[in-house]
Scaffold this motif. Structure first.
Motif, PDB file in Angstrom:
ATOM      1  N   ALA A 141       0.823  -1.203   0.000  1.00 50.38           N
ATOM      2  CA  ALA A 141       0.000   0.000   0.000  1.00 50.38           C
ATOM      3  C   ALA A 141       0.860   1.257   0.000  1.00 50.38           C
ATOM      4  CB  ALA A 141      -0.931  -0.011   1.221  1.00 50.38           C
ATOM      5  N   LEU A 142       1.953   1.248   0.771  1.00 51.90           N
ATOM      6  CA  LEU A 142       2.839   2.412   0.801  1.00 51.90           C
ATOM      7  C   LEU A 142       3.512   2.603  -0.550  1.00 51.90           C
ATOM      8  CD1 LEU A 142       4.285   4.708   2.233  1.00 51.90           C
ATOM      9  CD2 LEU A 142       5.924   3.043   3.146  1.00 51.90           C
ATOM     10  N   GLY A 190      -2.547   5.979  -5.835  1.00 53.50           N
ATOM     11  CA  GLY A 190      -3.639   6.216  -4.898  1.00 53.50           C
ATOM     12  C   GLY A 190      -3.260   5.851  -3.479  1.00 53.50           C
ATOM     13  N   CYS A 191      -3.885   6.557  -2.542  1.00 54.83           N
ATOM     14  CA  CYS A 191      -3.552   6.378  -1.127  1.00 54.83           C
ATOM     15  C   CYS A 191      -4.641   5.664  -0.344  1.00 54.83           C
ATOM     16  CB  CYS A 191      -3.293   7.745  -0.487  1.00 54.83           C
ATOM     17  SG  CYS A 191      -1.835   8.578  -1.158  1.00 54.83           S
ATOM     18  N   GLY A 192      -5.694   5.225  -1.037  1.00 49.36           N
ATOM     19  CA  GLY A 192      -6.775   4.562  -0.324  1.00 49.36           C
ATOM     20  C   GLY A 192      -6.309   3.336   0.423  1.00 49.36           C
ATOM     21  N   GLY A 193      -5.491   2.509  -0.235  1.00 48.72           N
ATOM     22  CA  GLY A 193      -4.995   1.301   0.423  1.00 48.72           C
ATOM     23  C   GLY A 193      -4.133   1.609   1.619  1.00 48.72           C
ATOM     24  N   TRP A 223      -5.422   2.522   9.170  1.00 49.99           N
ATOM     25  CA  TRP A 223      -6.587   2.395  10.061  1.00 49.99           C
ATOM     26  C   TRP A 223      -6.686   0.978  10.612  1.00 49.99           C
ATOM     27  CZ3 TRP A 223      -9.718   5.025  12.902  1.00 49.99           C
ATOM     28  CH2 TRP A 223     -10.902   4.440  13.357  1.00 49.99           C
ATOM     29  N   HIS A 224      -6.453  -0.005   9.760  1.00 47.98           N
ATOM     30  CA  HIS A 224      -6.532  -1.393  10.205  1.00 47.98           C
ATOM     31  C   HIS A 224      -5.476  -1.691  11.266  1.00 47.98           C
ATOM     32  CE1 HIS A 224      -7.430  -5.678   9.953  1.00 47.98           C
ATOM     33  NE2 HIS A 224      -6.136  -5.913   9.841  1.00 47.98           N
ATOM     34  N   LEU A 279      -1.503  11.322   4.261  1.00 48.89           N
ATOM     35  CA  LEU A 279      -2.291  12.447   3.776  1.00 48.89           C
ATOM     36  C   LEU A 279      -1.465  13.348   2.864  1.00 48.89           C
ATOM     37  CD1 LEU A 279      -4.224  13.278   7.068  1.00 48.89           C
ATOM     38  CD2 LEU A 279      -5.133  12.205   4.996  1.00 48.89           C
ATOM     39  N   ARG A 280      -0.184  13.466   3.154  1.00 48.52           N
ATOM     40  CA  ARG A 280       0.679  14.269   2.280  1.00 48.52           C
ATOM     41  C   ARG A 280       0.818  13.606   0.917  1.00 48.52           C
ATOM     42  NH1 ARG A 280       6.574  16.807   3.953  1.00 48.52           N
ATOM     43  NH2 ARG A 280       7.082  17.711   1.921  1.00 48.52           N
TER      44      ARG A 280
END
Length: 315
Positions: free
Chosen positions: A260-261, A269-272, A278-279, A295-296
């Motif tokens: 994801a990173l 995309g940063c959704g993952g 959060w997980h 967020l950045r």
């Protein structure tokens, strides 16, 4: 037959042009109380007479052994060689320019219990040995426990302050040269039997212009914010990759967060990444830096998309 003799603690000292501070450090290590001790020193190609200092100490005290490296190996490989040459059940990495309090090793050995790593606080001193009136704990949140992802996002464990089990070192070597060796060991210690923190300054930690670690750099030697940001991301990508490739990532948590990173950094995309953070919010507790960076990255992606739309309108 049972014995009450303390176990052998091996001090792994890596030296590179450290002659100005080396005698004071060696004297403080040899003055450790309540432990059985050996010092295994490797010299990484010094050109300032450090090797002569090591030869002199080894001649005068049988607890000191030194091994010149065949060529300059760099800090991580040099420390790894020193630890590999040690004979003790417990290993204590040692910088060339600090000063240890006499009870440092005994206190850490008493604290380690069933954990893989114990470490202490340190008091800053300057190049001349003057106390700065601050500790590392004044600047960092001092972590402990058995959540390796916490140590990925933030590390407070310095090599000069740690005592670790040889079995941990043997299981995770070779150490990645792109990362600080102490950070890697702390992460794997948390993944295995855990890390314990001793809230006492048992080291006088010298900060000066020639220090290798960023924490040891003299005050005022700041790096640019953009450089720190890129280094922050690069370090976490590397650590997550190392953890994901190890036997300790049995549930794939590190692998998923690493993927994801990387996707966020690559502009996919940063959704993952946001979902992953959060997980893992329990493991990453109090590490708001992860959220800020995610967020950045999201903001950078949105700006990129906005520029692309503007270019498309004017084409």
């Amino acid at each position: 037959m049972p014995t009450n003799d303390p176990p052998l603690i091996s001090v792994a000292l890596s030296v590179y042009n450290g002659r100005p501070f080396l005698p004071e450090q060696l004297d403080s290590v040899l003055a450790q109380r309540g432990v059985s001790l050996e010092i295994v020193a490797v010299d990484d190609g010094s050109a300032d007479g450090s090797l002569a200092v090591l030869e002199d100490y080894a001649r005068r005290d049988p607890r000191v052994r030194f091994h010149p490296n065949p060529h300059n190996l760099g800090p991580t490989r040099s420390f790894e060689r020193a630890m590999a040459l040690c004979r003790g059940e417990f290993l204590a990495p040692c910088d060339q320019d600090d000063v240890w309090l006499p009870d440092k090793l005994a206190v850490l050995h008493a604290a380690i219990g069933g954990h893989d790593l114990a470490y202490c606080d340190s008091e800053y001193i300057d190049g001349d040995g003057r106390c700065a009136g601050r500790r590392i704990s004044d600047d960092l949140q001092m972590l402990e426990g058995d959540q390796p992802l916490r140590f990925v996002m933030h590390n407070s464990v310095s090599g000069h302050a740690m005592l670790l089990r040889r079995s941990l070192f043997e299981q995770v070597r070779p150490l990645p040269t792109a990362l600080y060796y102490d950070w890697t060991l702390a992460m794997f210690a948390a993944a295995r039997a855990g890390v314990v923190y001793v809230d006492r300054p048992l080291v006088r930690f010298r900060r000066h212009g020639q220090a290798f670690s960023s924490l040891g750099k003299a005050a005022g030697q700041a790096t640019r914010r953009s450089d720190r940001y890129r280094r922050w991301i690069g370090d976490r990508q590397a650590l997550l990759g190392v953890l994901a490739a190890s036997r300790f990532d049995t549930d794939g948590r590190a692998r998923r967060l690493a993927e994801a990173l990387t996707a966020a950094v690559d502009g996919e995309g940063c959704g993952g990444l946001l979902r992953g953070i959060w997980h893992e919010r329990a493991a990453l507790a109090q590490h708001e830096a992860a959220w800020r960076v995610a967020l950045r990255l999201q903001l950078r992606l949105l700006r990129k998309l906005h520029r692309a739309r503007l270019e498309a309108r004017t084409a």
